[in-house]
Write a protein that holds these residues in place. Structure first.
Motif, PDB file in Angstrom:
ATOM      1  N   PRO A  74      34.090  18.675  42.499  1.00 20.86           N
ATOM      2  CA  PRO A  74      32.909  17.600  42.647  1.00 20.86           C
ATOM      3  C   PRO A  74      31.774  18.215  43.754  1.00 20.86           C
ATOM      4  N   ALA A  75      30.727  17.436  43.642  1.00 18.90           N
ATOM      5  CA  ALA A  75      29.720  17.898  44.744  1.00 18.90           C
ATOM      6  C   ALA A  75      30.174  17.621  46.065  1.00 18.90           C
ATOM      7  N   LEU A  76      30.890  16.615  46.489  1.00 19.54           N
ATOM      8  CA  LEU A  76      31.255  16.656  47.839  1.00 19.54           C
ATOM      9  C   LEU A  76      32.300  17.263  48.351  1.00 19.54           C
ATOM     10  N   ALA A  77      33.014  18.440  47.628  1.00 18.69           N
ATOM     11  CA  ALA A  77      33.930  19.395  47.980  1.00 18.69           C
ATOM     12  C   ALA A  77      33.540  19.805  49.253  1.00 18.69           C
ATOM     13  N   GLY A  78      34.569  19.915  50.257  1.00 17.25           N
ATOM     14  CA  GLY A  78      34.365  20.439  51.501  1.00 17.25           C
ATOM     15  C   GLY A  78      33.462  19.446  52.567  1.00 17.25           C
ATOM     16  N   ILE A 110      38.705  13.663  46.484  1.00 15.62           N
ATOM     17  CA  ILE A 110      38.054  14.852  46.359  1.00 15.62           C
ATOM     18  C   ILE A 110      38.447  16.261  46.647  1.00 15.62           C
ATOM     19  N   ASN A 111      39.365  15.920  47.953  1.00 10.41           N
ATOM     20  CA  ASN A 111      39.875  17.298  48.467  1.00 10.41           C
ATOM     21  C   ASN A 111      40.940  17.746  47.307  1.00 10.41           C
ATOM     22  N   LYS A 112      41.603  16.914  46.718  1.00 10.19           N
ATOM     23  CA  LYS A 112      42.753  17.593  45.659  1.00 10.19           C
ATOM     24  C   LYS A 112      41.981  18.058  44.560  1.00 10.19           C
ATOM     25  N   THR A 113      40.863  17.428  44.047  1.00 12.31           N
ATOM     26  CA  THR A 113      40.164  17.882  42.954  1.00 12.31           C
ATOM     27  C   THR A 113      39.586  19.264  43.135  1.00 12.31           C
TER      28      THR A 113
END
Length: 71
Positions: free
Chosen positions: A1-5, A65-68
Motif C-alpha cells: 500500500p501507498a502508506l507502507a513505511g 499496512i505494515n503486515k501487508t
C-alpha cells in the motif's frame, strides 16, 4: 500500500502523532515542517478527520499496512 513505511517518515515515527493526525489533520498540519510541506505538495488538500477511530482502531490499521507491505 501507498502508506507502507509510514512510521519511518517525518513525525509518524511516534505513533502518538499518527493518532493526532488521523483524529484531526487540519489541527496537526501547522505543528511540523514535514506536514506543512505535505500540504503544500498536495495543493492544500487535507484528508478528512476520523475522530471516531480509537487508538486501538488506528493501531489495527497501521499494523495491517505494515503486515501487508511485508508480505
Amino acid at each position: 500500500p501507498a502508506l507502507a513505511g509510514v512510521e519511518t517518515r517525518g513525525p509518524w515515527t511516534e505513533r502518538a502523532n499518527l493518532y493526532k493526525w488521523i483524529h484531526n489533520p487540519a489541527a496537526f498540519i501547522p505543528t511540523t515542517p514535514y506536514t506543512k510541506a505535505l500540504q503544500a505538495q498536495w495543493g492544500g488538500q487535507i484528508m478528512p478527520s476520523f475522530p471516531q477511530l480509537t487508538e486501538k482502531d488506528i493501531d489495527a490499521i497501521i499494523d495491517y499496512i505494515n503486515k501487508t507491505a511485508a508480505d
